[in-house]
Design an enzyme around this catalytic site. Structure first.
Site, PDB file in Angstrom:
ATOM      1  N   ARG A   1      -5.262  -9.171 -13.138  1.00  0.00           N
ATOM      2  CA  ARG A   1      -3.825  -9.081 -12.850  1.00  0.00           C
ATOM      3  C   ARG A   1      -3.259 -10.426 -12.383  1.00  0.00           C
ATOM      4  O   ARG A   1      -3.873 -11.119 -11.588  1.00  0.00           O
ATOM      5  CB  ARG A   1      -3.591  -8.019 -11.779  1.00  0.00           C
ATOM      6  CG  ARG A   1      -2.129  -7.837 -11.458  1.00  0.00           C
ATOM      7  CD  ARG A   1      -1.824  -6.457 -11.043  1.00  0.00           C
ATOM      8  NE  ARG A   1      -2.124  -6.216  -9.641  1.00  0.00           N
ATOM      9  CZ  ARG A   1      -1.678  -5.154  -8.993  1.00  0.00           C
ATOM     10  NH1 ARG A   1      -0.969  -4.251  -9.619  1.00  0.00           N
ATOM     11  NH2 ARG A   1      -1.974  -4.982  -7.734  1.00  0.00           N
TER      12      ARG A   1
ATOM     13  N   ARG B   1      -8.195  -0.958  -0.530  1.00  0.00           N
ATOM     14  CA  ARG B   1      -6.908  -0.368  -0.938  1.00  0.00           C
ATOM     15  C   ARG B   1      -7.122   0.969  -1.642  1.00  0.00           C
ATOM     16  O   ARG B   1      -6.341   1.904  -1.473  1.00  0.00           O
ATOM     17  CB  ARG B   1      -6.158  -1.338  -1.854  1.00  0.00           C
ATOM     18  CG  ARG B   1      -5.605  -2.528  -1.087  1.00  0.00           C
ATOM     19  CD  ARG B   1      -5.111  -3.603  -2.015  1.00  0.00           C
ATOM     20  NE  ARG B   1      -3.925  -3.230  -2.744  1.00  0.00           N
ATOM     21  CZ  ARG B   1      -3.496  -3.839  -3.844  1.00  0.00           C
ATOM     22  NH1 ARG B   1      -4.185  -4.843  -4.344  1.00  0.00           N
ATOM     23  NH2 ARG B   1      -2.413  -3.443  -4.447  1.00  0.00           N
TER      24      ARG B   1
ATOM     25  N   ARG C   1      -2.815 -12.259  -6.704  1.00  0.00           N
ATOM     26  CA  ARG C   1      -2.408 -11.856  -5.356  1.00  0.00           C
ATOM     27  C   ARG C   1      -3.610 -11.867  -4.420  1.00  0.00           C
ATOM     28  O   ARG C   1      -4.700 -11.484  -4.814  1.00  0.00           O
ATOM     29  CB  ARG C   1      -1.868 -10.419  -5.424  1.00  0.00           C
ATOM     30  CG  ARG C   1      -0.389 -10.346  -5.435  1.00  0.00           C
ATOM     31  CD  ARG C   1       0.104  -8.982  -5.784  1.00  0.00           C
ATOM     32  NE  ARG C   1      -0.439  -7.913  -4.951  1.00  0.00           N
ATOM     33  CZ  ARG C   1      -0.053  -6.641  -5.061  1.00  0.00           C
ATOM     34  NH1 ARG C   1       0.870  -6.303  -5.939  1.00  0.00           N
ATOM     35  NH2 ARG C   1      -0.584  -5.716  -4.306  1.00  0.00           N
TER      36      ARG C   1
ATOM     37  N   LYS D   1       1.833   0.966 -12.239  1.00  0.00           N
ATOM     38  CA  LYS D   1       3.178   1.373 -11.810  1.00  0.00           C
ATOM     39  C   LYS D   1       4.178   0.232 -12.009  1.00  0.00           C
ATOM     40  O   LYS D   1       5.263   0.437 -12.523  1.00  0.00           O
ATOM     41  CB  LYS D   1       3.180   1.771 -10.318  1.00  0.00           C
ATOM     42  CG  LYS D   1       2.251   2.912  -9.969  1.00  0.00           C
ATOM     43  CD  LYS D   1       2.394   3.327  -8.513  1.00  0.00           C
ATOM     44  CE  LYS D   1       1.986   2.273  -7.515  1.00  0.00           C
ATOM     45  NZ  LYS D   1       0.558   1.918  -7.520  1.00  0.00           N
TER      46      LYS D   1
ATOM     47  N   ARG E   1       4.110   6.371   0.024  1.00  0.00           N
ATOM     48  CA  ARG E   1       2.650   6.208  -0.029  1.00  0.00           C
ATOM     49  C   ARG E   1       1.949   7.059   1.010  1.00  0.00           C
ATOM     50  O   ARG E   1       0.723   7.075   1.055  1.00  0.00           O
ATOM     51  CB  ARG E   1       2.321   4.754   0.236  1.00  0.00           C
ATOM     52  CG  ARG E   1       1.767   3.987  -0.967  1.00  0.00           C
ATOM     53  CD  ARG E   1       1.605   2.574  -0.523  1.00  0.00           C
ATOM     54  NE  ARG E   1       0.755   1.771  -1.312  1.00  0.00           N
ATOM     55  CZ  ARG E   1       1.209   0.836  -2.149  1.00  0.00           C
ATOM     56  NH1 ARG E   1       2.486   0.699  -2.368  1.00  0.00           N
ATOM     57  NH2 ARG E   1       0.347   0.059  -2.766  1.00  0.00           N
TER      58      ARG E   1
HETATM   59  P1  AMP Z   1       1.791  -2.934  -3.811  1.00  0.00           P
HETATM   60  O1  AMP Z   1       2.423  -4.210  -4.253  1.00  0.00           O
HETATM   61  O2  AMP Z   1       2.668  -1.735  -4.045  1.00  0.00           O
HETATM   62  O3  AMP Z   1       0.388  -2.744  -4.334  1.00  0.00           O
HETATM   63  O4  AMP Z   1       1.664  -3.039  -2.207  1.00  0.00           O
HETATM   64  C1  AMP Z   1       0.904  -4.051  -1.604  1.00  0.00           C
HETATM   65  C2  AMP Z   1       0.722  -3.749  -0.137  1.00  0.00           C
HETATM   66  O5  AMP Z   1       1.998  -3.663   0.516  1.00  0.00           O
HETATM   67  C3  AMP Z   1       0.029  -2.443   0.201  1.00  0.00           C
HETATM   68  O6  AMP Z   1      -1.380  -2.546   0.115  1.00  0.00           O
HETATM   69  C4  AMP Z   1       0.525  -2.222   1.632  1.00  0.00           C
HETATM   70  O7  AMP Z   1      -0.116  -3.085   2.554  1.00  0.00           O
HETATM   71  C5  AMP Z   1       1.973  -2.662   1.536  1.00  0.00           C
HETATM   72  N1  AMP Z   1       2.856  -1.556   1.105  1.00  0.00           N
HETATM   73  C6  AMP Z   1       3.572  -1.480  -0.047  1.00  0.00           C
HETATM   74  N2  AMP Z   1       4.256  -0.326  -0.111  1.00  0.00           N
HETATM   75  C7  AMP Z   1       3.958   0.352   1.018  1.00  0.00           C
HETATM   76  C8  AMP Z   1       4.324   1.621   1.522  1.00  0.00           C
HETATM   77  N3  AMP Z   1       5.143   2.439   0.856  1.00  0.00           N
HETATM   78  N4  AMP Z   1       3.813   1.998   2.725  1.00  0.00           N
HETATM   79  C9  AMP Z   1       3.001   1.191   3.427  1.00  0.00           C
HETATM   80  N5  AMP Z   1       2.578  -0.017   2.992  1.00  0.00           N
HETATM   81  C10 AMP Z   1       3.065  -0.446   1.807  1.00  0.00           C
END
Ligand code: AMP
Length: 213
Positions: A123, A167, A156, A13, A88
């Site tokens: 990544r 996740r 990360r 994404k 999400r």
């Molecule tokens: P990402 O960078 O999108 O993979 O997000 C990393 C982490 O941020 C996720 O595993 C969640 O802990 C938190 N996070 C990001 N977006 C959301 C969301 N829309 N709702 C809840 N937690 C989020």
């Protein structure tokens, strides 16, 4: 153009959002990046979100919904935006509809779990601007350095294998209903994200063109 990119963690994404940002000049709204910035700055939201993120769990809906509401009200979102990582959960999707922000399309980037696990281990993310790379399939032209802003690239914390498995579990439990929600309301387009970055981008662009956006 107001577009949502949906898909499992590691589906691509962020990378596709970067391609669309470069092509259309509309901002990427990544809740993950906004939360990480807050953690780095030690804000109240960052302190509250840190443990959830580190364990691979989702940050509570109310926090993320407030954050998105305030971000989408900014001037740079008027002409459009790319949502990466939001919504999400079903509650977040409903809250977004309640904000009366008409979304043009939701693109689901479909990738097998096997491919995701391989991708996550390679990544790399920019510590400053959040741009994502992959050591083999999408490397930075400047080794270890972000092409966009020149800062360092890192792995990360939540890309460690044990957190990735959690996740993915959370994704199946909480984000699968979001896909169904957009499917049922005729707003979902599925795209095969198992190929190269360029191939996936061509499919995303074809989906956008088919919608005449
Ligand atoms: P990402 O960078 O999108 O993979 O997000 C990393 C982490 O941020 C996720 O595993 C969640 O802990 C938190 N996070 C990001 N977006 C959301 C969301 N829309 N709702 C809840 N937690 C989020």
């Amino acid at each position: 153009m107001k577009i949502i990119l949906l898909g499992a963690p590691g589906a691509g994404k962020g990378t596709q959002a970067q391609q669309l940002n470069a092509g259309f000049g509309i901002p990427i709204i990544s809740t993950g990046n906004i939360i990480r910035e807050n953690i780095d700055k030690g804000t109240k939201l960052g302190l509250a979100a840190k443990a959830y993120m580190e364990s691979g769990d989702l940050v509570p809906d109310n926090m993320v919904i407030d954050l998105i509401k305030s971000r989408l009200s900014k001037k740079d979102c008027e002409k459009g935006f790319i949502l990466d990582g939001f919504p999400r959960t079903l509650s977040q999707a409903i809250a977004l509809d309640d904000m009366q922000v008409p979304i043009d399309m939701t693109v689901y980037i479909d990738v097998s779990e096997e491919t995701i696990l391989k991708r996550m281990s390679g990544r790399r993310v920019c510590v400053k601007c959040g741009f994502t790379y992959h050591v083999t399939s999408n490397p930075s032209a400047k080794k270890g350095i972000c092409e966009n802003c020149g800062a360092a690239l890192i792995v990360r914390d939540d890309d460690k294998p044990e957190t990735v498995v959690e996740r993915l579990r959370v994704f199946h439990e909480k984000t699968a209903p979001v896909k169904e929600y957009y499917e049922k309301t005729g707003r979902l387009v599925m795209v095969d994200g198992g190929g190269t970055v360029d191939k996936t981008n061509a499919l995303v662009m074809a989906a956008i063109e088919a919608k005449k956006l």
